[in-house]
Design an enzyme around this catalytic site. Structure first.
Site, PDB file in Angstrom:
ATOM      1  N   TYR A   3       0.882  -1.154   0.000  1.00 42.40           N
ATOM      2  CA  TYR A   3       0.000   0.000   0.000  1.00 42.40           C
ATOM      3  C   TYR A   3       0.923   1.208   0.000  1.00 42.40           C
ATOM      4  O   TYR A   3       1.868   1.275   0.795  1.00 42.40           O
ATOM      5  CB  TYR A   3      -0.873   0.065   1.258  1.00 42.40           C
ATOM      6  CG  TYR A   3      -1.723  -1.147   1.540  1.00 42.40           C
ATOM      7  CD1 TYR A   3      -2.276  -1.918   0.520  1.00 42.40           C
ATOM      8  CD2 TYR A   3      -1.985  -1.518   2.862  1.00 42.40           C
ATOM      9  CE1 TYR A   3      -3.058  -3.023   0.811  1.00 42.40           C
ATOM     10  CE2 TYR A   3      -2.768  -2.615   3.157  1.00 42.40           C
ATOM     11  CZ  TYR A   3      -3.300  -3.371   2.135  1.00 42.40           C
ATOM     12  OH  TYR A   3      -4.063  -4.467   2.426  1.00 42.40           O
TER      13      TYR A   3
ATOM     14  N   PHE B 112       5.141   0.540   6.905  1.00 41.84           N
ATOM     15  CA  PHE B 112       6.046  -0.601   6.788  1.00 41.84           C
ATOM     16  C   PHE B 112       6.498  -0.792   5.339  1.00 41.84           C
ATOM     17  O   PHE B 112       7.667  -1.124   5.076  1.00 41.84           O
ATOM     18  CB  PHE B 112       5.363  -1.874   7.309  1.00 41.84           C
ATOM     19  CG  PHE B 112       5.011  -1.804   8.768  1.00 41.84           C
ATOM     20  CD1 PHE B 112       5.997  -1.888   9.739  1.00 41.84           C
ATOM     21  CD2 PHE B 112       3.700  -1.638   9.177  1.00 41.84           C
ATOM     22  CE1 PHE B 112       5.684  -1.817  11.090  1.00 41.84           C
ATOM     23  CE2 PHE B 112       3.372  -1.562  10.516  1.00 41.84           C
ATOM     24  CZ  PHE B 112       4.364  -1.656  11.483  1.00 41.84           C
ATOM     25  N   CYS B 113       5.592  -0.559   4.398  1.00 46.16           N
ATOM     26  CA  CYS B 113       5.964  -0.623   2.975  1.00 46.16           C
ATOM     27  C   CYS B 113       6.922   0.505   2.630  1.00 46.16           C
ATOM     28  O   CYS B 113       7.871   0.326   1.853  1.00 46.16           O
ATOM     29  CB  CYS B 113       4.724  -0.544   2.094  1.00 46.16           C
ATOM     30  SG  CYS B 113       3.531  -1.873   2.375  1.00 46.16           S
TER      31      CYS B 113
END
Length: 412
Positions: free
Chosen positions: A144, A149-150
């Site tokens: 996303y 975290f991405c």
């Protein structure tokens, strides 16, 4: 003089002794004009040296033999001396002792040349097989856009100059990752075969691969075993052991962390980013109804939504996250004004870096720098981000991190 003689000899052997192979050699050189050009040229030269050395040795033996004298006077002369008093006739008139010595020298040079050609070829094949951050790995990141975290994983890959594809996952249907039993993002697929889960595991395993000289990614990932447990709310969660460790040898570890305490400091702040900083994002970007709407407008614009789906996601999602952010504030014991917790955390991070370092890693970012930068970056363009930049001391560090990631300063 000797260099000129050697050049003439080499050209003569290649283009006079073997004229039929001239086209074949030219085609071969053209085919290998890239990475194999030097080994092929070296091999061609060494073959010539070996043949030339053999010619000298044969010439010296023939010169001492009566039978050879007969052959030289008749058949050999008819076959090879019809070109006149050329180079070969001069070679055959050399004294036998000097011929043997020169022949041995050429044979020795040819042998050494073969060794170097084989050595270079093997090194090139090893370099091709070694997977590195410059693109030998085929990386596909399922994400996303607004997931912290991405964003951590993207910051790591960008800084190290790794080429990767992005697959934006629809956060409602998640059809893009229906093939995976692991239903969270980020997921990193490597070479279409190996699946890496959890942002910190992805970063630690790739960093180990980039630095280690004798490990494959398959071997490395086994060092981060998956553990399932039930949390205090009765939900099953997946955790990974050792995820803040790099699986390096003592020598590699010493080279990466030359000063005492650097490794522990990096691990501490990487975990801090996951366990504390990331939980400050939602309560701050959904702090008010207006901020919640602005945040979901950004999420819908950057994410993968259809027209109708995006409309409902913006308004229904904004209302839902406004309510959830209040629950998160209570769960993490945040102040009524959650901005103050954000400011405090960011200033704590800047104080840990200190005045004498550009980054926590020193003159270059370490994994803690990349983790904190990745988490904070998801707020860009929102009111929470602007307030943070205006009311903390993080601005100069953040801009340095932006440049480092944009310019791929960690490329090997």
């Amino acid at each position: 003089m000797y260099s000129l003689l050697f050049l003439v000899l080499l050209l003569y052997v290649n283009f006079v002794l073997h004229p039929k192979k001239k086209k074949e050699k030219n085609a071969l050189l053209a085919l290998h004009c890239g990475s194999l050009r030097k080994p092929v040229m070296a091999a061609a030269c060494t073959r010539a040296l070996g043949k030339l050395g053999g010619a000298f040795l044969r010439a010296s033996v023939v010169h001492r033999s009566a039978t050879a004298s007969y052959l030289l006077g008749n058949g050999f002369r008819r076959a090879y001396c019809s070109r006149g008093t050329g180079l070969r006739s001069k070679l055959l008139s050399a004294r036998s002792g000097g011929g043997r010595l020169l022949g041995c020298a050429f044979l020795l040079g040819g042998g050494l040349g073969w060794y170097q050609a084989v050595k270079v070829s093997v090194q090139q094949h090893m370099a091709e097989d070694k997977q590195d951050p410059e693109g030998a790995l085929k990386l596909v990141l399922y994400q996303y856009k607004t997931c912290p975290f991405c964003s951590k994983v993207r910051a790591f890959l960008d800084y190290h100059g790794a080429a990767y594809e992005i697959v934006e996952v629809n956060p409602v249907m998640r059809q893009e990752i229906k093939w995976s039993t692991y239903r969270k993002v980020p997921i990193l697929m490597v070479n279409g075969e190996l699946q890496l889960n959890d942002s910190s595991v992805i970063i630690s395993s790739l960093k180990t691969l980039f630095l280690s000289k004798d490990k494959s990614l398959t071997d490395i990932i086994h060092c981060y075993p998956e553990m399932k447990s039930v949390n205090d709310r009765g939900r099953e969660v997946t955790e990974y052991n050792n995820k803040y460790w790099l699986m390096l040898s003592e020598a590699e570890t010493a080279a990466l962390y030359p000063q005492k305490g650097m490794q522990k400091e990096e691990m501490k702040w990487r975990q801090w980013a996951d366990d504390w900083l990331v939980h400050l994002i939602s309560p701050n970007v959904y702090r008010t109804t207006g901020e919640a709407l602005a945040s979901f407008d950004y999420i819908v614009r950057e994410g993968k939504f259809g027209t109708v789906e995006g409309f409902f996601a913006k308004y229904v999602g904004a209302a839902a996250m406004y309510i959830i952010s209040k629950r998160l504030k209570s769960r993490h014991n945040l102040q009524d004004d959650v901005r103050q917790d954000l400011y405090k955390a960011v200033n704590e991070w800047v104080a840990a870096i200190g005045r004498d370092r550009k980054f926590m890693g020193g003159s270059q970012p370490n994994l803690a720098d990349l983790a904190v930068f990745g988490v904070l970056r998801v707020m860009e363009g929102l009111q929470a981000f602007q307030d943070m930049m205006d009311n903390t001391k993080v601005k100069h560090w953040y801009r340095r991190m932006e440049r480092a990631a944009l310019n791929h300063e960690g490329r090997a």
